[in-house]
Design an enzyme around this catalytic site. Structure first.
Site, PDB file in Angstrom:
ATOM      1  N   ASP A   2       6.647   3.579   0.451  1.00 60.03           N
ATOM      2  CA  ASP A   2       5.681   4.586   0.882  1.00 60.03           C
ATOM      3  C   ASP A   2       6.265   5.941   0.510  1.00 60.03           C
ATOM      4  O   ASP A   2       7.364   6.291   0.977  1.00 60.03           O
ATOM      5  CB  ASP A   2       5.446   4.527   2.394  1.00 60.03           C
ATOM      6  CG  ASP A   2       4.843   3.199   2.831  1.00 60.03           C
ATOM      7  OD1 ASP A   2       4.187   2.542   1.994  1.00 60.03           O
ATOM      8  OD2 ASP A   2       5.031   2.814   4.004  1.00 60.03           O
ATOM      9  N   ASP A  22      -4.274  -4.130   6.640  1.00 60.49           N
ATOM     10  CA  ASP A  22      -3.340  -3.431   7.521  1.00 60.49           C
ATOM     11  C   ASP A  22      -3.659  -3.886   8.941  1.00 60.49           C
ATOM     12  O   ASP A  22      -4.742  -3.586   9.464  1.00 60.49           O
ATOM     13  CB  ASP A  22      -3.514  -1.922   7.408  1.00 60.49           C
ATOM     14  CG  ASP A  22      -3.039  -1.386   6.069  1.00 60.49           C
ATOM     15  OD1 ASP A  22      -2.066  -1.924   5.527  1.00 60.49           O
ATOM     16  OD2 ASP A  22      -3.651  -0.430   5.561  1.00 60.49           O
TER      17      ASP A  22
END
Length: 266
Positions: free
Chosen positions: A130, A11
């Site tokens: 998500d 990330d």
């Protein structure tokens, strides 16, 4: 029998790898290029690079960082974040990626999934989903019974900042029809907790589609990976914290899974 894949995740924010809990309270974890080298040497099956603030900031993915990362590895690389049109997919693939992960843009403009699949092939298009649990009954939602009561799973965009009201199961079915070749499924509830993958979410999505599903969010122990494959029926498992902070190596996890009878590539 197809082997199960172990995938470290980078990330990236402001050119650095970060990690938080529930998508918040980010802390530095190192250089994406250096970490990519480490995971390549450890025997990772693939690597995922997510520019987590690109869509929220309204900018494109950091192509130069992607190029530098791709130059250091010899395993498939998936890149996501800031991809808003089909031309962006071409640029990311040209930079060295093998696949692109699309979340926010896919919700805003589903044609990017179908257009990308037609131009570059289904195998290049990953739908990143998500999702967060919602404990309330609502019409036209795929509701399941859990230990905490009935819930459905809501899709979030812009790096987990904005709820969409879209049911994750129905969206997973739709992205498969649009041409996505794989789903990267992240549980926002489990993210960074190290309490284990969301088995119920992952199994529900895995059973709803016929394309591979990558379980993401919550890995903290070796047995969590076994549960992702044996109970949640995932095709791959993605993790970040346990790799970045040297709790386990990719090899540790694969040897454990091999002993448990899960087919992996050693």
């Amino acid at each position: 029998m197809l082997t199960k894949r172990i995938i470290p995740c980078l990330d990236v924010k402001d050119g650095r790898v970060v990690k938080g809990v529930h998508f918040k309270n980010l802390r530095d974890a190192g250089s994406p290029v250096e970490l990519a080298q480490v995971y390549n040497e450890q025997g990772a099956d693939e690597l995922v690079f997510l520019d987590i603030s690109a869509s929220h900031e309204g900018r494109k993915t950091m192509v130069k960082v992607v190029e530098a990362t791709a130059d250091q590895i010899f395993i498939p690389l998936t890149v996501g974040g800031g991809i808003s049109e089909v031309e962006d997919i071409r640029l990311i693939l040209k930079a060295g990626a093998d696949k692109v992960a699309i979340n926010t843009a896919g919700i805003k403009n589903p044609d990017i999934l179908s257009g990308g699949a037609r131009r570059f092939g289904n195998q290049c298009i990953v739908s990143a989903i998500d999702a967060r649990r919602v404990y309330e009954n609502r019409e036209n939602r795929y509701v399941i019974e859990t230990s905490r009561g009935k819930c459905w799973f809501e899709v979030y965009i812009y790096g987990g900042r904005e709820p969409t009201g879209i049911d994750a199961v129905e969206w997973a079915k739709r992205v498969e029809k649009l041409g996505a070749g794989e789903i990267l499924l992240t549980s926002m509830d489990a993210d960074g907790t190290k309490d284990g993958f969301d088995i119920e979410l992952t199994r529900t999505i895995s059973e709803a589609v016929n394309i591979p599903v990558i379980a993401s969010g919550g890995a903290g122990e070796l047995e969590h990976f076994y549960e992702a494959f044996a109970s949640a029926r995932a095709d791959a498992a993605l993790a970040a914290s346990i790799f970045h902070y040297h709790e386990y190596t990719v090899g540790d996890i694969k040897r454990y899974l091999k002993e448990k009878g899960i087919p992996v590539r050693l």
